[in-house]
Design an enzyme around this catalytic site. Structure first.
Site, PDB file in Angstrom:
ATOM      1  N   VAL A  91      -6.059  -6.772   1.008  1.00  0.00           N
ATOM      2  CA  VAL A  91      -5.397  -6.154  -0.138  1.00  0.00           C
ATOM      3  C   VAL A  91      -4.275  -7.090  -0.566  1.00  0.00           C
ATOM      4  O   VAL A  91      -3.530  -7.603   0.285  1.00  0.00           O
ATOM      5  CB  VAL A  91      -4.816  -4.777   0.222  1.00  0.00           C
ATOM      6  CG1 VAL A  91      -4.213  -4.106  -1.008  1.00  0.00           C
ATOM      7  CG2 VAL A  91      -5.881  -3.891   0.857  1.00  0.00           C
ATOM      8  N   ASP A 151      13.149   4.089  11.297  1.00  0.00           N
ATOM      9  CA  ASP A 151      12.126   3.375  12.044  1.00  0.00           C
ATOM     10  C   ASP A 151      11.299   4.425  12.784  1.00  0.00           C
ATOM     11  O   ASP A 151      11.733   4.971  13.798  1.00  0.00           O
ATOM     12  CB  ASP A 151      12.776   2.405  13.024  1.00  0.00           C
ATOM     13  CG  ASP A 151      11.769   1.616  13.846  1.00  0.00           C
ATOM     14  OD1 ASP A 151      10.556   1.931  13.785  1.00  0.00           O
ATOM     15  OD2 ASP A 151      12.185   0.680  14.567  1.00  0.00           O
ATOM     16  N   VAL A 152      10.112   4.725  12.271  1.00  0.00           N
ATOM     17  CA  VAL A 152       9.348   5.843  12.821  1.00  0.00           C
ATOM     18  C   VAL A 152       8.764   5.542  14.195  1.00  0.00           C
ATOM     19  O   VAL A 152       8.162   6.431  14.816  1.00  0.00           O
ATOM     20  CB  VAL A 152       8.232   6.283  11.853  1.00  0.00           C
ATOM     21  CG1 VAL A 152       8.820   6.898  10.598  1.00  0.00           C
ATOM     22  CG2 VAL A 152       7.300   5.127  11.520  1.00  0.00           C
ATOM     23  N   SER A 160      -7.177  -0.251   9.579  1.00  0.00           N
ATOM     24  CA  SER A 160      -7.546  -1.558   9.038  1.00  0.00           C
ATOM     25  C   SER A 160      -8.971  -1.877   9.451  1.00  0.00           C
ATOM     26  O   SER A 160      -9.476  -1.344  10.463  1.00  0.00           O
ATOM     27  CB  SER A 160      -6.604  -2.638   9.584  1.00  0.00           C
ATOM     28  OG  SER A 160      -7.073  -3.937   9.283  1.00  0.00           O
ATOM     29  N   TYR A 165      -2.553  -6.544  16.976  1.00  0.00           N
ATOM     30  CA  TYR A 165      -2.832  -5.823  15.738  1.00  0.00           C
ATOM     31  C   TYR A 165      -4.165  -5.097  15.820  1.00  0.00           C
ATOM     32  O   TYR A 165      -4.267  -3.899  15.518  1.00  0.00           O
ATOM     33  CB  TYR A 165      -2.825  -6.798  14.566  1.00  0.00           C
ATOM     34  CG  TYR A 165      -2.994  -6.143  13.222  1.00  0.00           C
ATOM     35  CD1 TYR A 165      -1.954  -5.414  12.651  1.00  0.00           C
ATOM     36  CD2 TYR A 165      -4.187  -6.257  12.509  1.00  0.00           C
ATOM     37  CE1 TYR A 165      -2.099  -4.815  11.405  1.00  0.00           C
ATOM     38  CE2 TYR A 165      -4.339  -5.659  11.265  1.00  0.00           C
ATOM     39  CZ  TYR A 165      -3.297  -4.936  10.721  1.00  0.00           C
ATOM     40  OH  TYR A 165      -3.451  -4.341   9.503  1.00  0.00           O
ATOM     41  N   ASN A 220       1.515   4.869   7.139  1.00  0.00           N
ATOM     42  CA  ASN A 220       1.162   3.561   6.605  1.00  0.00           C
ATOM     43  C   ASN A 220       1.964   2.419   7.233  1.00  0.00           C
ATOM     44  O   ASN A 220       1.537   1.268   7.151  1.00  0.00           O
ATOM     45  CB  ASN A 220       1.370   3.556   5.084  1.00  0.00           C
ATOM     46  CG  ASN A 220       1.209   2.189   4.485  1.00  0.00           C
ATOM     47  OD1 ASN A 220       0.113   1.641   4.434  1.00  0.00           O
ATOM     48  ND2 ASN A 220       2.330   1.600   4.044  1.00  0.00           N
ATOM     49  N   THR A 264      -0.979  -7.781  -1.250  1.00  0.00           N
ATOM     50  CA  THR A 264       0.359  -7.227  -1.048  1.00  0.00           C
ATOM     51  C   THR A 264       1.295  -8.371  -0.662  1.00  0.00           C
ATOM     52  O   THR A 264       0.841  -9.474  -0.322  1.00  0.00           O
ATOM     53  CB  THR A 264       0.352  -6.187   0.086  1.00  0.00           C
ATOM     54  OG1 THR A 264       0.059  -6.853   1.332  1.00  0.00           O
ATOM     55  CG2 THR A 264      -0.679  -5.089  -0.164  1.00  0.00           C
ATOM     56  N   LYS A 283      -4.669  -0.999  15.796  1.00  0.00           N
ATOM     57  CA  LYS A 283      -5.380  -0.344  14.701  1.00  0.00           C
ATOM     58  C   LYS A 283      -6.634   0.372  15.194  1.00  0.00           C
ATOM     59  O   LYS A 283      -7.014   1.415  14.653  1.00  0.00           O
ATOM     60  CB  LYS A 283      -5.718  -1.363  13.614  1.00  0.00           C
ATOM     61  CG  LYS A 283      -4.503  -1.855  12.836  1.00  0.00           C
ATOM     62  CD  LYS A 283      -3.789  -0.721  12.110  1.00  0.00           C
ATOM     63  CE  LYS A 283      -2.701  -1.229  11.173  1.00  0.00           C
ATOM     64  NZ  LYS A 283      -2.025  -0.139  10.431  1.00  0.00           N
ATOM     65  N   ILE A 290       0.828  -1.203   0.000  1.00  0.00           N
ATOM     66  CA  ILE A 290       0.000   0.000   0.000  1.00  0.00           C
ATOM     67  C   ILE A 290       0.864   1.256   0.000  1.00  0.00           C
ATOM     68  O   ILE A 290       0.577   2.212  -0.732  1.00  0.00           O
ATOM     69  CB  ILE A 290      -0.945  -0.004   1.215  1.00  0.00           C
ATOM     70  CG1 ILE A 290      -1.980  -1.126   1.069  1.00  0.00           C
ATOM     71  CG2 ILE A 290      -1.644   1.340   1.365  1.00  0.00           C
ATOM     72  CD1 ILE A 290      -2.856  -1.322   2.293  1.00  0.00           C
TER      73      ILE A 290
END
Length: 275
Positions: free
Chosen positions: A186, A60-61, A140, A153, A88, A188, A157, A17
Protein backbone atom coordinates in the site's frame (compact mmCIF):
# COMPACT_ATOMS: atom_id res chain seq x y z
CA UNK A 1 -24.27 6.49 6.10
CA UNK A 2 -24.30 2.83 7.14
CA UNK A 3 -22.28 3.61 10.29
CA UNK A 4 -24.47 6.49 11.42
CA UNK A 5 -24.51 6.88 15.21
CA UNK A 6 -21.65 4.46 15.86
CA UNK A 7 -18.42 5.15 17.68
CA UNK A 8 -15.08 3.77 16.55
CA UNK A 9 -11.56 3.57 17.91
CA UNK A 10 -8.74 3.44 15.33
CA UNK A 11 -5.20 2.79 16.52
CA UNK A 12 -2.25 3.95 14.45
CA UNK A 13 -4.64 6.54 13.12
CA UNK A 14 -2.35 9.41 12.23
CA UNK A 15 -1.11 8.46 8.76
CA UNK A 16 -1.41 5.88 6.01
CA UNK A 17 -4.03 3.17 6.38
CA UNK A 18 -5.16 4.38 9.82
CA UNK A 19 -5.77 7.89 8.54
CA UNK A 20 -7.75 6.56 5.57
CA UNK A 21 -9.81 4.29 7.83
CA UNK A 22 -10.69 7.18 10.11
CA UNK A 23 -11.71 9.31 7.13
CA UNK A 24 -13.83 6.53 5.66
CA UNK A 25 -15.61 5.72 8.92
CA UNK A 26 -16.45 9.40 9.47
CA UNK A 27 -17.72 9.67 5.89
CA UNK A 28 -20.12 6.83 6.65
CA UNK A 29 -21.49 8.49 9.78
CA UNK A 30 -19.30 7.22 12.61
CA UNK A 31 -17.61 9.25 15.31
CA UNK A 32 -13.97 8.26 15.56
CA UNK A 33 -11.30 8.37 18.23
CA UNK A 34 -7.89 8.19 16.53
CA UNK A 35 -4.96 6.97 18.60
CA UNK A 36 -1.23 7.15 17.99
CA UNK A 37 2.08 7.88 19.63
CA UNK A 38 2.65 11.25 17.93
CA UNK A 39 0.21 14.09 18.52
CA UNK A 40 0.90 16.20 15.41
CA UNK A 41 -0.52 13.93 12.68
CA UNK A 42 -3.50 13.00 14.86
CA UNK A 43 -4.38 16.64 15.50
CA UNK A 44 -4.05 17.46 11.80
CA UNK A 45 -6.37 14.60 10.89
CA UNK A 46 -9.01 15.63 13.43
CA UNK A 47 -8.82 19.24 12.22
CA UNK A 48 -9.45 18.07 8.65
CA UNK A 49 -12.65 16.22 9.58
CA UNK A 50 -16.07 17.78 10.23
CA UNK A 51 -16.41 19.37 13.67
CA UNK A 52 -17.46 16.96 16.38
CA UNK A 53 -16.77 13.80 14.40
CA UNK A 54 -13.33 12.89 15.73
CA UNK A 55 -11.01 13.25 18.69
CA UNK A 56 -7.31 12.44 19.06
CA UNK A 57 -5.65 10.53 21.89
CA UNK A 58 -1.88 10.30 22.17
CA UNK A 59 -1.11 6.85 23.54
CA UNK A 60 1.03 3.76 23.05
CA UNK A 61 -1.47 0.89 22.94
CA UNK A 62 1.28 -1.65 23.59
CA UNK A 63 1.24 -0.31 27.15
CA UNK A 64 -1.59 -1.70 29.29
CA UNK A 65 -2.48 1.62 30.90
CA UNK A 66 -2.44 3.51 27.61
CA UNK A 67 -4.62 0.92 25.89
CA UNK A 68 -7.23 1.13 28.63
CA UNK A 69 -7.10 4.94 28.60
CA UNK A 70 -7.60 5.08 24.84
CA UNK A 71 -10.57 2.72 24.98
CA UNK A 72 -12.14 4.68 27.84
CA UNK A 73 -11.72 7.93 25.91
CA UNK A 74 -13.38 6.45 22.83
CA UNK A 75 -16.27 5.10 24.87
CA UNK A 76 -16.71 8.46 26.58
CA UNK A 77 -16.78 10.12 23.15
CA UNK A 78 -19.54 7.67 22.28
CA UNK A 79 -21.53 8.44 25.44
CA UNK A 80 -20.56 5.15 27.02
CA UNK A 81 -20.66 2.97 23.92
CA UNK A 82 -17.99 1.61 21.61
CA UNK A 83 -19.17 -0.11 18.45
CA UNK A 84 -16.08 -0.49 16.28
CA UNK A 85 -12.45 -1.20 17.13
CA UNK A 86 -9.82 -1.09 14.38
CA UNK A 87 -6.38 -2.30 15.45
CA UNK A 88 -4.06 -0.77 12.88
CA UNK A 89 -0.95 0.30 14.83
CA UNK A 90 2.12 -1.56 13.70
CA UNK A 91 5.87 -1.49 13.20
CA UNK A 92 8.15 -3.60 11.00
CA UNK A 93 11.88 -3.75 11.70
CA UNK A 94 13.98 -5.89 9.38
CA UNK A 95 16.11 -8.79 10.48
CA UNK A 96 16.51 -12.56 10.32
CA UNK A 97 16.31 -14.63 13.48
CA UNK A 98 20.06 -14.77 14.02
CA UNK A 99 20.71 -11.04 13.62
CA UNK A 100 17.48 -9.42 14.79
CA UNK A 101 17.96 -7.18 17.81
CA UNK A 102 16.06 -8.83 20.66
CA UNK A 103 14.70 -5.51 21.88
CA UNK A 104 13.25 -4.94 18.41
CA UNK A 105 11.70 -8.42 18.50
CA UNK A 106 10.06 -7.64 21.84
CA UNK A 107 8.85 -4.24 20.66
CA UNK A 108 7.43 -5.61 17.41
CA UNK A 109 5.40 -8.26 19.21
CA UNK A 110 4.33 -5.69 21.81
CA UNK A 111 2.97 -3.27 19.21
CA UNK A 112 1.68 -5.67 16.55
CA UNK A 113 0.24 -8.43 18.72
CA UNK A 114 0.09 -7.55 22.41
CA UNK A 115 -1.33 -4.10 21.63
CA UNK A 116 -4.39 -5.47 19.81
CA UNK A 117 -4.93 -7.99 22.60
CA UNK A 118 -4.83 -5.19 25.19
CA UNK A 119 -7.25 -2.94 23.30
CA UNK A 120 -9.63 -5.85 22.70
CA UNK A 121 -9.56 -6.80 26.37
CA UNK A 122 -10.18 -3.22 27.47
CA UNK A 123 -12.93 -2.77 24.85
CA UNK A 124 -14.93 -5.93 25.55
CA UNK A 125 -17.18 -4.45 28.28
CA UNK A 126 -18.11 -1.57 25.96
CA UNK A 127 -18.49 -3.73 22.86
CA UNK A 128 -20.94 -5.93 24.73
CA UNK A 129 -23.20 -2.88 25.15
CA UNK A 130 -23.28 -2.25 21.40
CA UNK A 131 -26.08 -3.54 19.20
CA UNK A 132 -23.60 -4.25 16.38
CA UNK A 133 -20.06 -4.63 17.76
CA UNK A 134 -17.21 -5.26 15.35
CA UNK A 135 -13.43 -5.55 15.64
CA UNK A 136 -11.21 -5.34 12.56
CA UNK A 137 -7.52 -6.14 12.92
CA UNK A 138 -5.07 -4.95 10.28
CA UNK A 139 -2.67 -7.81 9.70
CA UNK A 140 -0.64 -8.21 6.48
CA UNK A 141 0.12 -10.58 3.64
CA UNK A 142 3.32 -11.06 5.67
CA UNK A 143 1.16 -12.85 8.22
CA UNK A 144 0.27 -15.43 5.56
CA UNK A 145 3.47 -15.68 3.53
CA UNK A 146 7.09 -15.30 4.60
CA UNK A 147 8.92 -12.08 3.72
CA UNK A 148 12.73 -12.40 3.48
CA UNK A 149 14.48 -10.90 6.48
CA UNK A 150 11.32 -9.89 8.38
CA UNK A 151 11.13 -12.52 11.12
CA UNK A 152 9.55 -10.39 13.85
CA UNK A 153 7.05 -8.66 11.58
CA UNK A 154 5.86 -11.86 9.90
CA UNK A 155 5.57 -13.73 13.19
CA UNK A 156 3.62 -10.91 14.84
CA UNK A 157 1.22 -10.51 11.92
CA UNK A 158 0.63 -14.27 11.75
CA UNK A 159 -0.12 -14.17 15.46
CA UNK A 160 -2.62 -11.39 14.89
CA UNK A 161 -4.48 -13.55 12.38
CA UNK A 162 -4.87 -16.34 14.92
CA UNK A 163 -5.79 -13.86 17.66
CA UNK A 164 -8.58 -12.64 15.37
CA UNK A 165 -9.93 -16.13 14.79
CA UNK A 166 -9.59 -17.10 18.44
CA UNK A 167 -11.55 -14.03 19.52
CA UNK A 168 -14.22 -14.75 16.89
CA UNK A 169 -14.71 -18.19 18.45
CA UNK A 170 -14.58 -17.05 22.07
CA UNK A 171 -16.85 -14.00 21.76
CA UNK A 172 -19.28 -14.98 19.04
CA UNK A 173 -21.83 -15.78 21.74
CA UNK A 174 -21.65 -12.12 22.75
CA UNK A 175 -22.49 -11.07 19.21
CA UNK A 176 -19.06 -9.50 18.68
CA UNK A 177 -17.57 -10.03 15.24
CA UNK A 178 -13.80 -10.24 14.72
CA UNK A 179 -12.23 -10.05 11.28
CA UNK A 180 -8.85 -9.15 9.83
CA UNK A 181 -7.60 -7.59 6.63
CA UNK A 182 -4.26 -8.53 5.10
CA UNK A 183 -3.04 -5.71 2.86
CA UNK A 184 -0.34 -6.23 0.29
CA UNK A 185 1.80 -3.27 -0.74
CA UNK A 186 0.00 0.00 0.00
CA UNK A 187 1.44 3.39 -0.86
CA UNK A 188 1.93 4.99 2.55
CA UNK A 189 4.75 7.01 4.14
CA UNK A 190 6.01 3.79 5.78
CA UNK A 191 6.06 1.77 2.58
CA UNK A 192 7.69 4.63 0.69
CA UNK A 193 10.58 4.35 3.14
CA UNK A 194 10.67 0.59 2.50
CA UNK A 195 11.16 1.30 -1.19
CA UNK A 196 14.57 2.79 -0.39
CA UNK A 197 15.85 -0.79 -0.05
CA UNK A 198 14.54 -1.67 -3.52
CA UNK A 199 16.08 1.51 -4.94
CA UNK A 200 19.45 0.68 -3.37
CA UNK A 201 19.35 -2.80 -4.91
CA UNK A 202 17.98 -2.02 -8.34
CA UNK A 203 18.18 1.75 -8.89
CA UNK A 204 15.34 3.95 -10.04
CA UNK A 205 13.02 6.01 -7.90
CA UNK A 206 10.06 5.40 -5.59
CA UNK A 207 7.60 4.99 -8.46
CA UNK A 208 9.73 2.41 -10.25
CA UNK A 209 10.33 0.61 -6.94
CA UNK A 210 6.59 0.27 -6.34
CA UNK A 211 6.20 -0.94 -9.93
CA UNK A 212 8.89 -3.55 -9.35
CA UNK A 213 7.37 -4.98 -6.15
CA UNK A 214 3.92 -5.22 -7.74
CA UNK A 215 4.72 -6.18 -11.32
CA UNK A 216 4.17 -9.94 -10.79
CA UNK A 217 0.84 -9.61 -8.97
CA UNK A 218 -2.39 -10.13 -10.92
CA UNK A 219 -3.44 -6.48 -10.69
CA UNK A 220 0.16 -5.29 -11.21
CA UNK A 221 -0.06 -2.24 -8.98
CA UNK A 222 0.01 -1.25 -5.32
CA UNK A 223 -3.04 -0.18 -3.34
CA UNK A 224 -4.05 3.20 -2.02
CA UNK A 225 -4.86 3.50 1.69
CA UNK A 226 -8.47 4.27 0.73
CA UNK A 227 -8.79 0.84 -0.89
CA UNK A 228 -7.88 -0.85 2.38
CA UNK A 229 -10.18 1.47 4.32
CA UNK A 230 -13.15 0.52 2.17
CA UNK A 231 -12.77 -3.15 3.14
CA UNK A 232 -12.38 -2.23 6.81
CA UNK A 233 -15.57 -0.16 6.64
CA UNK A 234 -17.43 -3.06 5.03
CA UNK A 235 -16.32 -5.49 7.73
CA UNK A 236 -17.31 -2.99 10.42
CA UNK A 237 -20.78 -2.47 8.95
CA UNK A 238 -24.02 -4.42 8.99
CA UNK A 239 -23.31 -5.41 5.39
CA UNK A 240 -20.94 -7.94 6.96
CA UNK A 241 -23.28 -8.87 9.82
CA UNK A 242 -22.78 -12.63 9.28
CA UNK A 243 -19.02 -12.43 8.68
CA UNK A 244 -16.69 -13.30 11.54
CA UNK A 245 -13.28 -14.92 11.75
CA UNK A 246 -12.63 -13.93 8.12
CA UNK A 247 -9.07 -13.11 7.02
CA UNK A 248 -9.54 -10.88 3.98
CA UNK A 249 -6.63 -10.50 1.57
CA UNK A 250 -6.57 -6.99 0.09
CA UNK A 251 -3.44 -7.57 -1.92
CA UNK A 252 -4.16 -7.32 -5.64
CA UNK A 253 -3.91 -11.10 -5.79
CA UNK A 254 -0.31 -11.34 -4.63
CA UNK A 255 -0.92 -14.31 -2.30
CA UNK A 256 -2.60 -16.30 -5.09
CA UNK A 257 0.65 -16.97 -6.90
CA UNK A 258 3.06 -19.87 -6.87
CA UNK A 259 6.17 -17.90 -7.78
CA UNK A 260 7.77 -20.96 -9.37
CA UNK A 261 5.20 -20.70 -12.18
CA UNK A 262 6.30 -17.22 -13.28
CA UNK A 263 8.84 -18.73 -15.65
CA UNK A 264 5.90 -19.97 -17.72
CA UNK A 265 4.56 -16.44 -18.27
CA UNK A 266 5.79 -13.61 -20.46
CA UNK A 267 3.81 -11.03 -18.46
CA UNK A 268 6.47 -10.86 -15.71
CA UNK A 269 9.23 -9.79 -18.07
CA UNK A 270 9.10 -6.06 -17.44
CA UNK A 271 7.82 -3.74 -14.70
CA UNK A 272 4.30 -2.40 -15.06
CA UNK A 273 4.14 1.39 -15.52
CA UNK A 274 1.17 1.49 -13.15
CA UNK A 275 1.95 2.40 -9.54
Amino acid sequence: MRLDGRTALVTGGGTGIGEAVAQRLVSEGARVCVVGRTAGPLDQLVASLPDGTAIAITADVSERGDAARAVAAAASFGNGALDILVNNAGIGPAGMIEDLDLDEWDQTLAVNLTGPMLTIRAALPFLRRSSAPSVVNVSSVAGRRAFPGMAAYCASKAGLIMLTQQAAVDYGSDGIRFNAVCPGWVRTPMSERDMDVVIDLHGGDTDTAFARVSRDTPLARVASPAEIASVVAFLASDDASFVTGEIAAVDGGSTLLDVSTLAFSDTAASPSPSV
